[in-house]
Design a protein around this motif. Structure first.
Motif, short mmCIF file in Angstrom:
data_model
loop_
_atom_site.label_atom_id
_atom_site.label_comp_id
_atom_site.label_asym_id
_atom_site.label_seq_id
_atom_site.Cartn_x
_atom_site.Cartn_y
_atom_site.Cartn_z
N ILE A 144 0.83 -1.19 0.03
CA ILE A 144 0.04 -0.51 -0.16
C ILE A 144 0.92 1.75 0.13
O ILE A 144 2.11 0.95 0.37
N GLY A 145 0.39 2.11 -0.79
CA GLY A 145 0.91 3.49 -0.62
C GLY A 145 0.50 4.89 -0.22
O GLY A 145 -0.98 4.47 0.42
N PRO A 146 0.25 5.95 -1.32
CA PRO A 146 -0.65 7.13 -1.00
C PRO A 146 -1.58 6.60 -0.42
O PRO A 146 -1.92 6.72 -1.36
N GLY A 147 -2.43 7.44 0.01
CA GLY A 147 -3.75 7.84 -0.10
C GLY A 147 -4.98 6.55 1.18
O GLY A 147 -4.22 6.51 2.07
N ILE A 161 1.73 -3.84 9.44
CA ILE A 161 2.10 -2.69 8.41
C ILE A 161 3.55 -2.89 8.80
O ILE A 161 3.49 -2.94 9.50
N VAL A 162 4.30 -3.24 8.03
CA VAL A 162 5.45 -3.11 7.69
C VAL A 162 6.24 -2.39 6.82
O VAL A 162 5.59 -2.48 5.78
N PRO A 163 6.85 -1.18 7.38
CA PRO A 163 7.34 -0.46 5.86
C PRO A 163 8.27 -0.81 5.13
O PRO A 163 8.91 -1.71 5.38
N ILE A 164 8.33 -0.82 3.97
CA ILE A 164 9.57 -1.05 2.83
C ILE A 164 10.35 -0.24 2.08
O ILE A 164 10.82 -0.01 2.40
N SER A 165 9.27 1.58 2.81
CA SER A 165 10.64 2.02 2.07
C SER A 165 11.06 3.00 3.27
O SER A 165 11.02 2.66 4.36
N SER A 166 12.13 3.51 3.10
CA SER A 166 13.47 4.47 4.55
C SER A 166 12.53 4.81 5.45
O SER A 166 12.48 5.17 6.50
N THR A 203 -9.61 1.19 8.43
CA THR A 203 -9.46 2.29 7.40
C THR A 203 -7.70 2.64 7.49
O THR A 203 -7.56 3.13 8.51
N VAL A 204 -7.12 1.92 6.61
CA VAL A 204 -5.37 2.98 6.29
C VAL A 204 -4.82 4.05 5.70
O VAL A 204 -5.28 4.02 4.17
N ASP A 205 -4.41 5.00 6.15
CA ASP A 205 -4.29 6.84 5.79
C ASP A 205 -2.99 6.56 5.72
O ASP A 205 -2.36 6.43 6.74
N ILE A 206 -2.48 6.96 4.61
CA ILE A 206 -1.03 6.90 4.81
C ILE A 206 -0.56 8.29 3.87
O ILE A 206 -0.93 8.64 2.85
N GLY A 209 5.57 7.17 0.82
CA GLY A 209 5.93 5.77 1.70
C GLY A 209 5.53 4.43 0.91
O GLY A 209 4.32 4.87 0.12
N THR A 210 5.83 3.78 1.70
CA THR A 210 5.22 1.96 1.34
C THR A 210 5.91 1.55 2.33
O THR A 210 6.24 0.99 2.86
N ALA A 211 4.22 0.41 2.45
CA ALA A 211 4.26 -0.23 3.19
C ALA A 211 3.84 -1.69 2.97
O ALA A 211 2.82 -1.40 2.00
N LEU A 212 4.10 -2.85 3.55
CA LEU A 212 3.01 -3.97 3.29
C LEU A 212 1.81 -3.82 4.22
O LEU A 212 2.10 -3.85 5.49
N ILE A 213 1.27 -4.59 4.04
CA ILE A 213 0.34 -4.29 5.26
C ILE A 213 0.12 -6.52 5.05
O ILE A 213 -0.62 -6.76 3.18
#
Length: 225
Positions: A144-147, A161-166, A203-206, A209-213
């Motif tokens: 998942i990314g921005p939005g 939710i695991v971040p995969i961008s810095s 609901t997840v808002d970002i 960046g990019t994360a794995l859910i």
């Protein structure tokens, strides 16, 4: 012009447990692509792919013979190549017009490096606009990314939710036991690992960046954070 939805199932060489949901995915697929040894994973569950992709260094000779006898399309690549068989299979799904892709067999194989690479493939820019998920017998994984992302879940299931961008900025999560509000998740952070759904939708808002859910649908009634 509205394009027809096309669902492709890609089967890698990791473990495939034939659950009800995985059976539904295979039976409902418009196309099934096996990445090398993924063909044997299918064969053990009485399925055959429509297309076999890879360098064919792990698929059994018996399966190769069966696919040849059934006139299954085989795309053979050299062993020395610039992509894994899994990546080649997913890219082939994109080339054929997939609007959604379910990847099976992404975990539990003999190569831990391939398992990590399979997860990171979810963030490949070539998959932008395509609904892609990794599916195991217990877990659904998406990038998942921005939005804003609204997800149907089972109350009680584990959400991670695991971040995969810095850094993943502005993360807000509702519908869970431990909500987040405009939090920043640094690469390596476990702040948002092992949450639990309390509603049928989360609901997840970002912001960036990019994360794995991860949605673990066999974790109902388990506790932990």
């Amino acid at each position: 012009i509205k394009l027809r939805n096309m669902h492709v199932v890609v089967v890698l060489a990791g473990e495939v447990v034939l659950t009800r949901e995985i059976t539904r995915q295979l039976q409902g697929a418009d196309l099934v692509i096996a990445a090398d040894g993924g063909a044997d994973r299918l064969g053990k569950n009485d399925y055959l792919p429509d297309v076999l992709v890879g360098d064919l260094d792990s698929v059994s000779q018996g399966m190769r013979n069966k696919l040849i006898s059934r006139a299954v399309e085989v795309q053979r690549f050299p062993t020395d190549k610039d992509a894994t068989d899994g990546e080649l299979a997913i890219v082939e799904a994109v080339k054929r017009g997939a609007t959604s892709i379910t990847v099976l067999g992404s975990r539990g194989g003999p190569r831990a490096d391939h398992e990590l690479a399979n997860l990171l493939l979810l963030a490949d820019p070539r998959l932008k606009g395509i609904d892609v998920q990794l599916l195991t017998d217990t877990t659904i994984i998406r990038a998942i990314g921005p939005g804003q992302h609204m997800l149907d879940v089972e109350p009680g299931c584990t959400i991670s939710i695991v971040p995969i961008s810095s850094i993943v900025r502005g993360v807000s999560v509702s519908g869970v036991c431990w909500p987040l509000t405009n939090s920043d998740l640094n690469l390596g952070s476990t702040l948002s690992v092992s949450n639990r759904a309390i509603d049928k939708k989360i609901t997840v808002d970002i912001s960036s960046g990019t994360a794995l859910i991860y949605r673990d649908f066999h974790s109902i009634n388990k506790t932990g954070h």
